[in-house]
Scaffold this motif. Structure first.
Motif, short mmCIF file in Angstrom:
data_model
loop_
_atom_site.label_atom_id
_atom_site.label_comp_id
_atom_site.label_asym_id
_atom_site.label_seq_id
_atom_site.Cartn_x
_atom_site.Cartn_y
_atom_site.Cartn_z
N SER A 194 1.66 8.44 -7.02
CA SER A 194 0.72 7.72 -6.18
C SER A 194 -0.59 7.51 -6.92
N THR A 195 -1.29 6.45 -6.56
CA THR A 195 -2.64 6.25 -7.07
C THR A 195 -3.53 6.01 -5.86
N GLU A 196 -4.78 5.69 -6.12
CA GLU A 196 -5.65 5.39 -4.99
C GLU A 196 -5.23 4.10 -4.29
N GLU A 197 -4.66 3.18 -5.06
CA GLU A 197 -4.30 1.88 -4.49
C GLU A 197 -2.98 1.91 -3.74
N ILE A 198 -2.06 2.75 -4.20
CA ILE A 198 -0.72 2.70 -3.63
C ILE A 198 -0.14 4.12 -3.49
N THR A 199 0.39 4.38 -2.31
CA THR A 199 1.01 5.68 -2.04
C THR A 199 2.50 5.55 -2.25
N LYS A 254 0.80 -1.23 0.00
CA LYS A 254 0.00 0.00 0.00
C LYS A 254 0.84 1.28 0.00
#
Lengths: 215, 215
Positions: B178-183, B166
């Motif tokens: 970053s995306t919503e799934e992974i920072t 994550k």
DNA sequence: TAGATTGTTAATCGATTAACAATC
DNA sequence: TAGATTGTTAATCGATTAACAATC
């Protein structure tokens, strides 16, 4: 922090424009730059304006011109000499990393208190810390990377100050404050990790979808 | 970026309060904290308010109470397990660094594509990259440090995504968003250096006395 | 000319600080 | 009580964005 943000964006522009260039693009509009970076076109135009980069209402900006201007602003054309103080694992890693060249940065020498680290041969010499002051003066060095363990940090800072170093990138776990004489940017890994862990485990967990800003 | 700033300040408060504590101080006022950090007392009180740290109008804040609350907020009481992907010089340096413990962070394993790096013995095992996904699932890991060279960066990111990591602290020279799934927090040494050099050589030179913000 | 983009000014947004009422 | 500090609201400050006139 505004200048730092702007310079960071300038670097982002540079990387993006180099990719555009490799695709054969000759001219770009502010939108083309803003969208991939997730910022507004106004900000791109404002940044360009501040640094004296101009385009035309007809064809936007010329990729080569912008790149040349950015390199000029960042001083990537002249070689920027930097020394490393503390040749442990991190110091060594930085010394052997070849990627600084494209930004015009050259690590010219390492310094260490441990005589076993001293190395006269090789691409980048490692010298005894006692020679730091003379070296910095003779080679006109202004910026140093500090990569020493916590117990050596304070003492190393004093040496760097005595050598009239103007900027330090500090990898030691001890944070130092900038003064008028010396700018110190602390690269604190623990802070970054704690931050990230908090964000991932505590903050994001609540079903909120917050996208981090990558600074 | 607001949360990140707040968490960084929380860490600053923690370090400062620990020093106060070692001097034998039992209670502090918001001023005592604000002044050494160069921020306003309002901000200290606001931060405390947001995180539910309260004091009294008579004696300010109790050092131990604040420290306990901060550790609770940051999760420094439970152990936060982190893996390292890429066991080169930087990866090794992080694995051998003992300072994470005080923040409750423990590096539990390293992963590398190079079989020569594999090490079953020792404090922290180094495993083949193929085992990453299983390990992350079995040990409930959410955060990884990425310390691979540029050519391996994209591929490593894919593996980390596949493993449902994550949060990534990315030391590779390649920036990721970053995306919503992974920072993804990028720790880009080149940027930091270019920034510092610009600031020291170009900006400060003009007789201006601008003190950098250390982020 | 009509259309589109730059350069720049005004508006917005968010973080920090100042001010102050509440309270110990 | 008088004095001082917290907790919180209003003001400020600065960075980013929106809007739009100028212009190609």
């Amino acid at each position: 922090m505004t200048i730092q943000n702007r310079i960071n964006r300038l670097l982002s522009y540079k990387h993006l424009l180099n990719r555009f260039k490799s695709l054969g693009m000759v001219r770009v509009f502010s939108d083309n730059i803003a969208d991939p970076l997730g910022i507004s076109a106004s900000l791109v135009r404002k940044d360009f304006g501040i640094f004296g980069i101009s385009g035309s209402q007809k064809g936007g900006y010329t990729v080569n011109d912008v790149l040349a201007k950015i390199n000029e602003i960042l001083g990537s054309n002249e070689i920027q000499k930097v020394v490393i103080v503390g040749v442990g694992r991190i110091g060594e890693a930085l010394m052997s990393y070849g990627g600084f060249q494209k930004d015009g940065i050259k690590i010219v020498a390492g310094f260490d208190i441990d005589v076993k680290k001293i190395k006269k041969t090789g691409e980048i010499p490692v010298k005894p810390i006692e020679e730091l002051e003379d070296y910095v003066r003779d080679h006109n060095i202004t910026v140093a990377i500090m990569a020493v363990p916590d117990i050596a940090a304070q003492q190393t800072l004093e040496r760097l100050k005595a050598a009239k170093i103007k900027g330090i990138l500090n990898f030691s776990p001890v944070k130092f404050k900038s003064t008028e004489e010396i700018t110190i940017n602390n690269f604190n890994i623990e802070n970054e990790l704690v931050n990230l862990i908090y964000f991932v485990n505590k903050y994001k967990k609540n079903g909120k979808k917050i996208i981090n800003t990558n600074h």
